[in-house]
Design an enzyme around this catalytic site. Structure first.
Site, PDB file in Angstrom:
ATOM      1  N   GLN A 105      -8.548  -1.481   4.164  1.00  0.00           N
ATOM      2  CA  GLN A 105      -9.797  -1.769   4.893  1.00  0.00           C
ATOM      3  C   GLN A 105      -9.459  -1.341   6.515  1.00  0.00           C
ATOM      4  OE1 GLN A 105      -9.151  -5.697   2.648  1.00  0.00           O
ATOM      5  NE2 GLN A 105     -10.985  -6.138   3.696  1.00  0.00           N
ATOM      6  N   VAL A 107      -8.989   0.995   9.853  1.00  0.00           N
ATOM      7  CA  VAL A 107      -9.428   2.184   9.898  1.00  0.00           C
ATOM      8  C   VAL A 107      -8.530   2.861  10.880  1.00  0.00           C
ATOM      9  CG1 VAL A 107     -11.859   1.219  10.231  1.00  0.00           C
ATOM     10  CG2 VAL A 107     -10.890   1.173  12.298  1.00  0.00           C
ATOM     11  N   ASP A 108      -7.333   2.263  11.111  1.00  0.00           N
ATOM     12  CA  ASP A 108      -6.199   3.039  11.862  1.00  0.00           C
ATOM     13  C   ASP A 108      -5.737   4.157  10.591  1.00  0.00           C
ATOM     14  OD1 ASP A 108      -4.039   1.818  10.337  1.00  0.00           O
ATOM     15  OD2 ASP A 108      -4.567   0.242  11.366  1.00  0.00           O
ATOM     16  N   HIS A 123     -13.321   1.299   4.912  1.00  0.00           N
ATOM     17  CA  HIS A 123     -14.270   1.240   5.962  1.00  0.00           C
ATOM     18  C   HIS A 123     -14.147   2.397   7.143  1.00  0.00           C
ATOM     19  CE1 HIS A 123     -13.475  -3.438   5.001  1.00  0.00           C
ATOM     20  NE2 HIS A 123     -14.606  -2.918   4.432  1.00  0.00           N
ATOM     21  N   SER A 199      -7.769 -10.940   4.317  1.00  0.00           N
ATOM     22  CA  SER A 199      -8.177 -12.306   4.034  1.00  0.00           C
ATOM     23  C   SER A 199      -8.928 -12.553   2.883  1.00  0.00           C
ATOM     24  CB  SER A 199      -9.200 -12.569   5.147  1.00  0.00           C
ATOM     25  OG  SER A 199     -10.254 -11.589   5.175  1.00  0.00           O
ATOM     26  N   PRO A 224       0.840 -14.544   4.727  1.00  0.00           N
ATOM     27  CA  PRO A 224       1.533 -15.854   4.941  1.00  0.00           C
ATOM     28  C   PRO A 224       0.579 -16.799   4.743  1.00  0.00           C
ATOM     29  CG  PRO A 224       1.588 -14.210   6.795  1.00  0.00           C
ATOM     30  CD  PRO A 224       0.627 -13.607   5.687  1.00  0.00           C
ATOM     31  N   ASP A 225      -0.813 -16.665   4.556  1.00  0.00           N
ATOM     32  CA  ASP A 225      -1.633 -17.770   4.198  1.00  0.00           C
ATOM     33  C   ASP A 225      -2.370 -17.694   2.802  1.00  0.00           C
ATOM     34  OD1 ASP A 225      -1.513 -18.668   7.079  1.00  0.00           O
ATOM     35  OD2 ASP A 225      -2.675 -16.868   7.589  1.00  0.00           O
ATOM     36  N   ALA A 241       3.951  -9.086   5.778  1.00  0.00           N
ATOM     37  CA  ALA A 241       4.033  -7.830   5.020  1.00  0.00           C
ATOM     38  C   ALA A 241       5.509  -7.324   5.307  1.00  0.00           C
ATOM     39  CB  ALA A 241       2.976  -6.667   5.621  1.00  0.00           C
TER      40      ALA A 241
END
Length: 257
Positions: A105, A107-108, A123, A199, A224-225, A241
């Site tokens: 997802q 864009v880098d 994206h 997310s 982590p969540d 990660a």
């Protein structure tokens, strides 16, 4: 690291070794560890800027200079960052045959710079621009790669002289249907998907892991969540990660990267 994580790493490695076609879906969390802010979360970019002012077609139509100024800042930030251990680990897993494809997802271009060859950008890409009038999509011109500020004259399309814009998906825009179908096809034929640092709330990207699940595949979540994907995951590693892949690569004896 607690013994429970060692057991989880063992499970992940067993699943990777048994898999015939494993893929990875990555989100902003993996690049955050390279110093690129996420869009959601306490340090997210949208806590500082309103997306409707910066990342929509309406914003560009209303004030293209403002949008380009922000993207110039963002490009400088992104292009100055380096792939982290997790990016390199994923590239190594592809190189050794454990992973077949990366869907991101983000864009880098950190996955590519880490060495990943098979990458689908849901994206769009910051390293590309496209004509506002739809003429062309091309690599970011060399005079725009190292922007400290946008030039007085905004970049123009070489075909029609219309304005060029970043080749990323803005709010209110649809994803490229070819890119989306390729991602769905990959997910459906995969027997394992590692979902890293996302997310799991942005659609349609959030649907990708569930396609693997519905096809009989398994989901490994690295975050982590907890996320909306957690109840459907076969394993959830509550780690960043980098920490997660350090453990996985050590168990695979591929940690010298």
């Amino acid at each position: 690291m607690p013994e429970a994580f060692d057991e989880a790493f063992n499970e992940v490695v067993d699943m990777l070794k048994e898999s015939k076609h494993a893929i990875v879906l990555t989100g902003a969390g993996i690049s955050a560890e390279s110093g690129i802010p996420t869009f959601r979360g306490k340090d997210g970019l949208w806590n500082k800027y309103r997306p409707e002012e910066l990342a929509t077609p309406e914003a560009f139509r209303r004030n293209p200079a403002l949008v380009w100024e922000w993207y110039a800042w963002r490009m400088n930030l992104v292009f100055s960052r380096e792939p982290n251990y997790a990016h390199r680990a994923i590239a190594k897993l592809e190189d050794t045959g454990y992973i077949k494809h990366v869907i991101t997802q983000n864009v880098d271009d950190l996955h590519e710079r880490a060495g990943s060859r098979n990458v689908t950008h849901l994206h769009g890409k910051l390293k590309e621009v496209k004509c506002w009038n739809g003429c062309i999509q091309i690599a970011l011109p060399s005079d725009l790669v190292d922007l400290s500020r946008i030039p007085e004259e905004l970049p123009k399309c070489p075909e029609c002289s219309g304005l060029l814009r970043p080749a990323v998906v803005w709010f209110g825009e649809r994803l490229d249907p070819d890119v989306l179908m390729r991602s769905f096809d990959l997910a459906e034929k995969s027997d394992l998907i590692l979902v890293v640092g996302t997310s799991a709330v942005v659609q349609p990207a959030a649907s990708v892991p569930m396609m693997t699940k519905r096809s009989g595949g398994k989901i490994i979540e690295i975050n982590p969540d907890e996320t909306p994907l957690t109840p459907y995951s076969d394993i959830s590693l509550r780690l960043s990660a980098v920490k997660a892949f350090e453990g996985i690569m050590k168990e695979l004896e591929l940690d010298q990267i």
